[in-house]
Write an enzyme that holds these catalytic residues in place. Sequence first.
Site, mmCIF file in Angstrom:
data_model
loop_
_atom_site.group_PDB
_atom_site.id
_atom_site.type_symbol
_atom_site.label_atom_id
_atom_site.label_comp_id
_atom_site.label_asym_id
_atom_site.label_seq_id
_atom_site.Cartn_x
_atom_site.Cartn_y
_atom_site.Cartn_z
ATOM 1 N N TRP A 74 0.809 -1.212 0.000
ATOM 2 C CA TRP A 74 0.000 0.000 0.000
ATOM 3 C C TRP A 74 0.848 1.270 0.000
ATOM 4 O O TRP A 74 0.537 2.237 -0.703
ATOM 5 C CB TRP A 74 -0.988 -0.009 1.165
ATOM 6 C CG TRP A 74 -2.098 -0.970 0.898
ATOM 7 C CD1 TRP A 74 -2.292 -2.191 1.477
ATOM 8 C CD2 TRP A 74 -3.133 -0.819 -0.077
ATOM 9 N NE1 TRP A 74 -3.389 -2.804 0.925
ATOM 10 C CE2 TRP A 74 -3.925 -1.983 -0.027
ATOM 11 C CE3 TRP A 74 -3.468 0.185 -0.983
ATOM 12 C CZ2 TRP A 74 -5.038 -2.169 -0.850
ATOM 13 C CZ3 TRP A 74 -4.573 0.005 -1.806
ATOM 14 C CH2 TRP A 74 -5.345 -1.162 -1.739
ATOM 15 N N ASP A 149 -1.263 6.509 6.669
ATOM 16 C CA ASP A 149 -2.406 5.702 6.248
ATOM 17 C C ASP A 149 -2.675 4.696 7.361
ATOM 18 O O ASP A 149 -1.896 3.767 7.582
ATOM 19 C CB ASP A 149 -2.073 4.992 4.934
ATOM 20 C CG ASP A 149 -3.163 4.026 4.484
ATOM 21 O OD1 ASP A 149 -4.170 3.870 5.195
ATOM 22 O OD2 ASP A 149 -2.989 3.412 3.408
ATOM 23 N N LYS A 173 -12.291 -1.387 7.220
ATOM 24 C CA LYS A 173 -11.622 -2.387 8.054
ATOM 25 C C LYS A 173 -12.132 -2.309 9.501
ATOM 26 O O LYS A 173 -12.612 -3.295 10.038
ATOM 27 C CB LYS A 173 -10.099 -2.167 8.037
ATOM 28 C CG LYS A 173 -9.483 -2.151 6.645
ATOM 29 C CD LYS A 173 -9.593 -3.487 5.941
ATOM 30 C CE LYS A 173 -8.661 -3.587 4.742
ATOM 31 N NZ LYS A 173 -8.847 -2.534 3.738
#
Length: 346
Positions: A74, A149, A173
């Site tokens: 990511w 993030d 999530k």
Amino acid sequence: DFENLNNKAQKNLRTLLDIPDNYKILFMQGGGHTQFSAIVYNLLMVKRQQFDDIADEEKGEINPPLDYIVTGSWSAKAAEEAKKLYNNVNIALDVKKLKGSYGSIPPQEEWNLSGPNAAYVYYCDNETVNGVEFNRIPDIDPSIPLVCDMSSNILSRKVDISKFGVIYAGAQKNIGPAGVTVVIIREDLLTMPKPVTMGAPAIPSMLSYKVMADHNSLYNTPPMFAIYMSDLVFEWLLENGGVEAIEKINSIKSSRLYDCIKNSKIYKSPVEESVRSRMNVPFRIEPEGLEKEFLKGAEELGMLQLKGHRSVGGIRASIYNAMPLEGVDTLIKYMQEFERKHSSLQ
């Protein structure tokens, strides 16, 4: 009615994370991928405007670098997106290039940070694909905004928000349904969209943190249902002891699962022990030919989505806040039974 709900959701999140008063909470759309660009647009503009305030005689050539700490898939995606928008992206650390694969975080002494000229330093706190999680907040020059993030581990443990310039998290999530992204931003980093100046790209209004803050996240029709559901999750956490309580449960869940792997002769973790994620636990089975049988048996027992990401293979157990301890215990029991069944291969 919705504005009241919107304000209540912000208040509950501020309570859960103990967010200081000089930070704004935004509810945006587009997921983490959109934030990859929004970060570049907004914080580069902040840096450029700071430069514009310097007296002309003190100015020299300036092209502020954007520092990226790449520890998994990511953060790598975020860095690649930044390169599309700007020509001075500094990869201060790329674990895959350094070590051959993701699975560790070298000490900060090995990072190649740009120093005080950087517009920001960016990292991903928990890499879902690779099962890597930072065990501490990077120690950088406080004058440089630290961008993080936290899509996959926000609300899973206590964190000092004051260490950050910007935190963002896709909801899907630990917060709520896909469709809303939480952004927590220090107020001094809010800047209005302007025409291109000093090489900084103009900020599209829908990506402007200042526009969203000024309109209390209601600049356009917000993802109302996703925010409503997120607030129900915030209330659930508050009713059950807040982040401190869920952090203890998460620690128990991950410890039990990692202990099962550690005490096994067929399960192997590809991640260095000091940076193993509490949210995403990847592992391999030796021999690897057993992995398909393992996944099939797990699915028959109602344990779904255990297949590792297509880019790395193997098995991956995602044990976010919503996964109860009983679910982890069920997986461990199955893993132990599966190993006993194949004990002849040990």
